[in-house]
Design an enzyme around this catalytic site. Structure first.
Site, PDB file in Angstrom:
ATOM      1  CB  SER A  96      -0.891   0.024   1.249  1.00 35.42           C
ATOM      2  OG  SER A  96      -0.127   0.366   2.401  1.00 35.42           O
ATOM      3  CG  ASP A  97       1.266   5.872  -1.417  1.00 37.66           C
ATOM      4  OD1 ASP A  97       2.245   6.029  -0.671  1.00 37.66           O
ATOM      5  OD2 ASP A  97       1.012   6.622  -2.378  1.00 37.66           O
ATOM      6  CB  CYS A  98       2.956   5.882   3.446  1.00 36.63           C
ATOM      7  SG  CYS A  98       3.450   5.815   5.162  1.00 36.63           S
TER       8      CYS A  98
END
Length: 768
Positions: free
Chosen positions: A245-247
């Site tokens: 996932s993106d942060c």
């Protein structure tokens, strides 16, 4: 131990821990289980990695720094030095996947030296809007160019021991409230434009990981979309790597993992606890968690604790210089003002503070603490014996300063030519990171206009994050666009200005005359948490060609100091029966007096398809270097996908038989060669017949048409000899549906059962 042996010894909680980020962009280390810590790092233009605080007293200062903006003095103070290469928007101008591969290899060496095993890059989102604040990280408006450039970069990284993380999957095309905005994208556009570049990279270079984006698509967060992460990415494309996932992109932890996510960032005890409870309660099978762990472990065990070697930063700086020169695009060169002579002529006025303090990279998580830096003014002075007069021109780029403008105007008035350094900066990275306009900086535009008022030989050197508008362009003679081209920008600009090198870069996007001409103008960045992709498949040049809107500079445009002629378009066969391939070739000769590079671009047009299609679409390209008088033959191979469009009615790629237009040129608007080429698909795609179906569709497939006529003859509603072309034409001109038409044609003789039987036989005949 192999992965299966490791998994057999892990508890459920240890497995959950492995699937959630540890502290500061790393995986959790479980040394007792033989699992090392994998360090991951930002960087689409180079390595951006934070120093590890060596002693406890420094930790508070370190925490303060990493909580500051990425480009703040505090953050840069704790960031390791590295080579800053051209940003994606600049690198794409090279149209050279081999250059991207070479840069990827250099970045891999620096990653290994700093202990990082995975790089969060390259960035691959489609450059749909020039206002996108992250557009400088991405490659192109076209999926073929973007996909091939990214594939080259990934190969360079992974062939040299560092895993790539291609991002942001998918449709991260705006940076306004990006974590909650729902992008409404029609299926055909999603497939042909936005997913196509990712598909190309997955199949060509198999990146170690893919990063799922923040946004929603058609009502579902990407991180929670089983259709995107599993059905398409894994099952359809065959991707076997790790999906992360993106942060902070995950909203529902369990739903994301059930959809296909393997690794969540940042660290979250809540996520770990939820995974454990889900397995213990039976909501998630432990075997499913094992699948996520297996993919994480494959990356960790391959790329953790990379073997480091001393980095030759001087060599990397030379590569950065070479890349910047290969990426620069000469947009305008009236009266062949460029290249300048370094030995003869009057004085040269160099105007603009960016000549002394160049802006060569973007902001946010892409920023690199550059190890070295070339200064344009110094490099210009080093290459000429002519007098060089420098004037600041502006201090604050937002606010024109009359005193500084007057000094610059005086310098320009006394010089033979004036070189103005200008461009566009990015706003600070917030949750409204998009650019407000396409303008260059106000003080710089004022400087250009003042210089042009007193000197007819003005050259503008642009350093811009994304495309800019140029309402001042008619008053100047040359524009050299460097984009954000990295730490070698100064030497590269000077080399090009004085003709040590001939520019060969080409635009990877269309540059509009004004913001209002952009395909997405009416919809960007959306409203009420919804962002409509209203242009559909007509992104970039596809829109400008179809609407016949003349841009400032077309896709693929770029001038040279030499000239090229194209000749001898050839096909390896006179037609193509699918599945199969055809080779298309042509000759390209350098007819000028200087060495130079040309980007040969192949486009395909389809004017006969059942669905609407663009005028032309890029399908292949090749950058070649030619000495004066030299000629090379360039050959491309086209296959089924190059002629296909995505038809949502069939959830598949479709080729309609017919004559396609094959064009080869120097840009999308500069086509040099072209010819018709017949393609036979071997399969006619038809919508299912229905009682309300129109004859235009019902008679499209000859098998279905024959089934219908057989029914009518069998039921004595039509004589066999009446089935003529005239009858077919009469039927297709009817505005009644099948049932209504038959009822009117032979009243009281046609029953509903007969209509249903005809429909059944037609669908059976055409396989629908």
């Amino acid at each position: 131990m192999n992965i299966q042996e490791i998994l057999s010894k892990l508890s459920v909680r240890e497995k959950a821990v492995l699937c959630v980020s540890g502290d500061q962009l790393c995986t959790a280390a479980l040394p007792d289980r033989g699992i090392p810590r994998l360090v991951m790092t930002d960087g689409t233009t180079g390595v951006r990695i934070l120093k590890t605080p060596p002693t406890p007293p420094e930790k508070a200062q370190f925490r303060t720094a990493i909580n500051a903006s990425f480009d703040s003095p505090e953050a840069l103070a704790v960031t390791e030095e590295a080579t800053c290469f051209p940003a994606g928007s600049s690198l794409a101008c090279s149209w050279d996947p081999s250059l991207a591969e070479e840069i990827g290899a250099a970045v891999a060496a620096e990653c290994r030296a700093l202990g990082a095993g995975v790089l969060f890059g390259p960035g691959l989102n489609t450059r749909r809007s020039p206002l996108d604040g992250r557009g400088f990280e991405y490659y192109s408006e076209d999926p073929v160019l973007a996909g091939d450039m990214t594939a080259g970069y990934v190969k360079g990284l992974q062939d040299h021991g560092v895993g790539a993380c291609v991002k942001h999957f998918v449709c991260n095309n705006s940076n306004y409230m990006r974590t909650i905005y729902d992008n409404i994208v029609e299926e055909r556009a999603l497939r042909e434009i936005f997913l196509a570049a990712f598909e190309r990279v997955i199949k060509k270079s198999r990146p170690a990981s893919v990063m799922a984006s923040y946004n929603l698509i058609n009502g579902t967060h990407v991180c929670e979309s089983r259709r995107l992460l599993t059905d398409i990415l894994r099952d359809e494309w065959g991707y076997e790597g790790m999906i992360i996932s993106d942060c902070g992109a995950v909203k529902d932890h369990l739903k994301a993992f059930r959809a296909g996510l393997d690794f969540e960032m940042p660290h979250s005890k809540i996520a770990i606890d939820k995974l454990v409870r889900a397995v213990e309660s039976g909501e998630m099978a432990e075997a499913e968690l094992d699948g996520h762990c297996r993919r994480v472990l494959e990356v960790v065990l391959r790329y953790a604790e990379p073997e480091a070697a001393p980095v030759d930063f001087a060599k990397h700086h030379t590569l950065a210089r070479d890349a910047a020169a290969r990426c620069a695009v000469l947009l305008k060169n009236e009266a062949e003002l460029l290249p300048l002579s370094g030995e003869s002529g009057g004085s040269i006025a160099v105007l603009g503070r960016w000549a002394r303090e160049p802006v060569f990279q973007g902001t946010g998580c892409a920023i690199v603490k550059a190890k070295m830096q070339d200064i344009p003014l110094e490099e210009i002075r080093a290459r000429t014996s002519r007098p060089v007069v420098y004037a600041e021109g502006y201090n604050d780029t937002k606010i024109p300063d009359e005193a500084l403008l007057a000094q610059a105007e005086a310098a320009a008035a006394q010089a033979e030519c004036a070189v103005v350094f200008a461009g566009a900066m990015l706003p600070p990275e917030t949750d409204d990171y998009n650019r407000p306009t396409m303008d260059i900086e106000p003080a710089q535009e004022a400087l250009i206009r003042r210089a042009a008022a007193v000197n007819k030989n003005v050259i503008v050197v642009l350093m811009n994050c994304e495309s800019v508008v140029m309402p001042w362009i008619d008053g100047i003679r040359a524009v050299l666009d460097m984009w954000y081209c990295g730490q070698g920008c100064g030497a590269a600009a000077a080399q090009l200005l004085f003709g040590e090198r001939s520019p060969g870069g080409k635009l990877p996007v269309t540059m509009p005359r004004r913001l209002e001409d952009c395909p997405d103008y009416l919809h960007f960045p959306g409203e009420n948490h919804r962002h409509l992709y209203g242009e559909g498949i007509y992104v970039g040049y596809r829109y400008y060609d179809k609407k016949r809107v003349e841009p400032l500079f077309p896709f693929g445009h770029g001038l040279s100091y030499t000239a090229f002629t194209y000749s001898d378009l050839r096909f390896s066969q006179d037609h193509l029966a699918l599945p199969g391939e055809v080779e298309v070739s042509c000759g390209v000769r350098n007819t000028g007096e200087r060495p130079g590079s040309e980007v040969v671009q192949l486009y395909v047009g389809d004017g006969h398809a059942r669905l609407h299609r663009p005028v032309r679409e890029l399908k292949a390209f090749r950058r070649i270097d030619l000495d004066p008088g030299e000629e090379k033959t360039v050959t491309f191979t086209l296959g089924e996908r190059d002629f296909a469009y995505y038809d949502p009615a069939f959830s598949d790629w479709v080729v309609d038989s017919g004559a396609f237009r094959i064009e080869i040129g120097s840009s999308s608007a500069d086509i040099r060669l072209g010819g018709e080429f017949p393609v036979e698909s071997g399969r006619v795609r038809c919508l299912p017949a229905t009682p309300d179906g129109h004859y235009l569709e019902l008679l499209r497939d000859e098998r279905a048409a024959q089934a219908l006529f057989d029914c009518l003859v069998e039921w004595d509603l039509l004589e066999r000899e009446e089935i003529t072309d005239a009858l077919r034409q009469k039927l297709t001109n009817s505005f009644w549906g099948l049932a209504q038409h038959l009822d009117l044609l032979v009243p009281c003789q046609v029953t509903e059962e007969m209509v249903q039987e005809a429909v059944r036989r037609m669908n059976e005949a055409q396989g629908t």
